[in-house]
Design an enzyme around this catalytic site. Structure first.
Site, short mmCIF file in Angstrom:
data_model
loop_
_atom_site.label_atom_id
_atom_site.label_comp_id
_atom_site.label_asym_id
_atom_site.label_seq_id
_atom_site.Cartn_x
_atom_site.Cartn_y
_atom_site.Cartn_z
CB SER A 153 -2.51 5.22 5.46
OG SER A 153 -1.83 4.30 5.94
CG ASP A 159 -2.23 -0.64 1.17
OD1 ASP A 159 -2.01 -1.85 0.01
OD2 ASP A 159 -2.99 -0.92 1.59
CB CYS A 193 1.69 -6.09 3.66
SG CYS A 193 3.79 -5.75 4.04
CG ASP A 194 -1.74 -2.85 4.91
OD1 ASP A 194 -0.84 -2.47 5.45
OD2 ASP A 194 -1.64 -1.15 4.13
CE LYS A 195 -6.26 -2.63 2.19
NZ LYS A 195 -4.65 -2.01 2.30
#
Length: 575
Positions: free
Chosen positions: A481, A85, A126-128
């Site tokens: 974010s 991201d 990480c994020d997704k």
């Protein structure tokens, strides 16, 4: 005695499966005929070179695979995609970030279902990637354990001050406003991200990895042990061995992930001040798990859970804590230990991947240090750090990290300054087009309108780094974010292209925000809103071919987790 029956028997038992066994032998993973009697374990990795949180996962995956084999299983590794991201931020690439979650979930479902595995180890970071794997795991419902790649340490600048990625993003705004020079910006860039691992604050990646502990699908330490620590490799070995015990007992993902365990995860989330993106992902996971979980339930949890930790991007007075500090203070389970003293907050008798209940996991956990993690009798606030706002501007809800808002901004009234996309707002911020007291409205950035609900860290960090950060509010149907702080309200639903009120706003409309009352309203009558709605025309779709064209057609708004639904399914869910 015949071997225990496994789902993988469908691809390895009997004369008719000789062709299948031939192909399996060709993989090199079958070391001898006895391996056909062992459980086949999928290792869902997410190694990619361009994401620092994942760059080390190829080596990490080998540790997991070796431990699976040592514990009596046969490991088969596959990889998902991963979007960084931070690198996708501020340009067209961010359209693809949230949609990648759906692709990852589909990938997990496809690989597991096609190859009839007996158990699943997920290695996200990480994020997704974390929520995508959680969603996929819910669909296939096998014995499953999560073990993330771990966070990076905070950076340290030449003066000895701790810094992180958000320091760099905010540094861009400070540089543009003349607060720092190019040498300082280069110093921030060079020292903020010192190792591999997920970024060092309580941003989305680390928030989700911590939530996995509270959900019960990861071992203690999953969210906080540093990526480069020998403890992380040992955690991987223990997770792999524990997965084999889950296979033996046939303890499946949805035996652990229930409405009650999701409430426990949300309780942790609001206590530790997790990313607003976690709300989006928890709603999506609940949907995949078949658990009704309206966004109002976030507020219900936050009402009975105090805010116990302020971790970057938030500040605890003049101090800023990072994930390594949370770990040193006892980690996720120290926070849960404090919450366990409250009635009706945690699902203490719920099962976890340790083979014990949450209460049993917490039995020998020491009390919180009272500093980085506050004790239950001395919280930062009586209510949790995340909340949903409602009102005529967001009838289906909007989300804010209230725990990262300065006290003087808890109520805010100002004129709308409306922008049709993030780029227009960022350009205005750079050239003096936004003024103190404005409510900056960025629309057409929702799941469908964006598409992909782009994060706006470049915009929010620029405002924070400039002189405007403490004097404006920001509202969007997009998202922020996990590194965002301040009066930034996202996930506004319905989104603009659905005819939501955010799409009907005009410059100068008076917007009122009351975080304590959980309200966000525009000073317009119902008649005026309906009159504007009748005149509204959604902008043309930005993508008419490829993956994002399909995504635009099927994605729901943020209040429903921005999941994909075919039209007849959406009708059935609403009914």
């Amino acid at each position: 005695m015949p071997p225990t029956s496994h789902p993988s028997d469908e691809i390895k038992r009997g004369p008719a499966r000789a062709p299948h066994r031939a192909l399996l032998r060709a993989t090199g993973q079958i070391h001898d005929a006895g391996d056909f009697d062992k459980p086949f374990i999928a290792v869902c990795n997410s190694y990619v070179d361009i994401v620092p949180g994942h760059a080390h996962l190829q080596t990490f995956g080998r540790v997991v695979k070796d431990a699976i084999r040592a514990a009596g299983g046969v490991p088969f590794e596959f990889n998902t995609i991963g979007v960084d991201d931070g690198i996708a931020m501020g340009h067209a690439g961010m359209h693809f970030s949230l949609p990648s979650r759906e692709l990852i979930a589909d990938c997990v479902e496809t690989m597991i279902s096609a190859h009839r595995f007996d158990g699943l180890v997920c290695i996200p970071n990480c994020d997704k990637i974390v929520p995508g794997m959680l969603m996929g795991a819910a669909r296939v419902n096998l014995p499953t354990i999560f073990v993330s790649g771990g966070p990076m340490a905070a950076g340290v600048d030449r003066s000895g001050q701790k810094i992180d990625l958000i320091s760099v993003f905010e540094g861009v705004g400070e540089y543009a406003s003349g607060k720092i020079d190019g040498a300082r910006l280069l110093e921030l860039e060079s020292f903020a991200c010192p190792t591999c691992g997920s970024c060092s604050g309580m941003f989305t990646a680390n928030s989700m990895n911590c939530l996995c502990e509270a959900l019960g699908v990861a071992l203690p330490g999953n969210g906080t042990i540093l990526a480069t620590s020998p403890e992380r490799a040992e955690l991987a070995r223990r997770a792999a061995a524990q997965l084999m015990r889950l296979v033996e007992s046939n303890t499946r993902f949805l035996d652990i992930v229930t409405a009650a365990s999701i409430d426990t995860a949300m309780a942790l989330d609001v206590a530790m001040g997790g990313s607003t993106n976690t709300v989006l992902h928890v709603l999506a996971l609940a949907r995949e798990a078949g658990v009704p979980y309206p966004i109002q339930r976030v507020n219900d949890v936050a009402e009975r859970v105090p805010h116990l930790a302020k971790v970057s991007p938030a500040w605890d007075g003049k101090r800023q804590w990072h994930i390594q500090d949370v770990h040193a203070a006892g980690g996720v389970h120290a926070i849960l230990r404090e919450l366990s003293q409250l009635d009706n907050v945690l699902n203490l008798q719920g099962p976890t991947v340790t083979g014990q209940s949450l209460a049993e996991n917490l039995r020998d956990v020491p009390r919180a240090d009272g500093d980085c993690i506050r004790r239950i009798d001395n919280p930062h606030a009586a209510r949790g750090a995340l909340c949903a706002l409602f009102g005529n501007l967001a009838p289906d809800g909007a989300v804010i990290k209230v725990g990262a808002v300065d006290q003087h901004q808890m109520t805010f009234t100002g004129p709308a300054r409306v922008f049709e996309c993030e780029e227009d707002a960022f350009d205005a911020a750079q050239h003096g087009g936004i003024h103190a007291g404005d409510v900056v409205v960025v629309r057409n950035e929702g799941p469908k309108g964006g598409p992909g609900m782009r994060e706006m860290l470049s915009l929010t960090s620029f405002l924070k780094g400039s002189d405007l950060g403490a004097s404006v509010a920001l509202i969007t149907d997009g998202r922020f974010s996990g590194g965002t702080r301040g009066l930034c309200i996202g996930h506004v639903s319905p989104e603009a292209v659905e005819g939501g009120a955010i799409g009907l706003l005009r410059d100068g409309d008076s917007i009122h925000i009351d975080l304590a009352a959980r309200e966000m309203t525009v000073d317009l009558s119902g008649y005026e809103l309906e009159t504007r709605r009748a005149e509204y025309a959604a902008p043309p779709r930005r993508f008419t071919r490829g993956w994002l064209a399909r995504y635009t057609r099927f994605v729901t708004n943020a209040s429903r987790g921005a999941v994909l639904e075919v039209p007849d399914e959406a009708v059935a869910v609403e009914a």
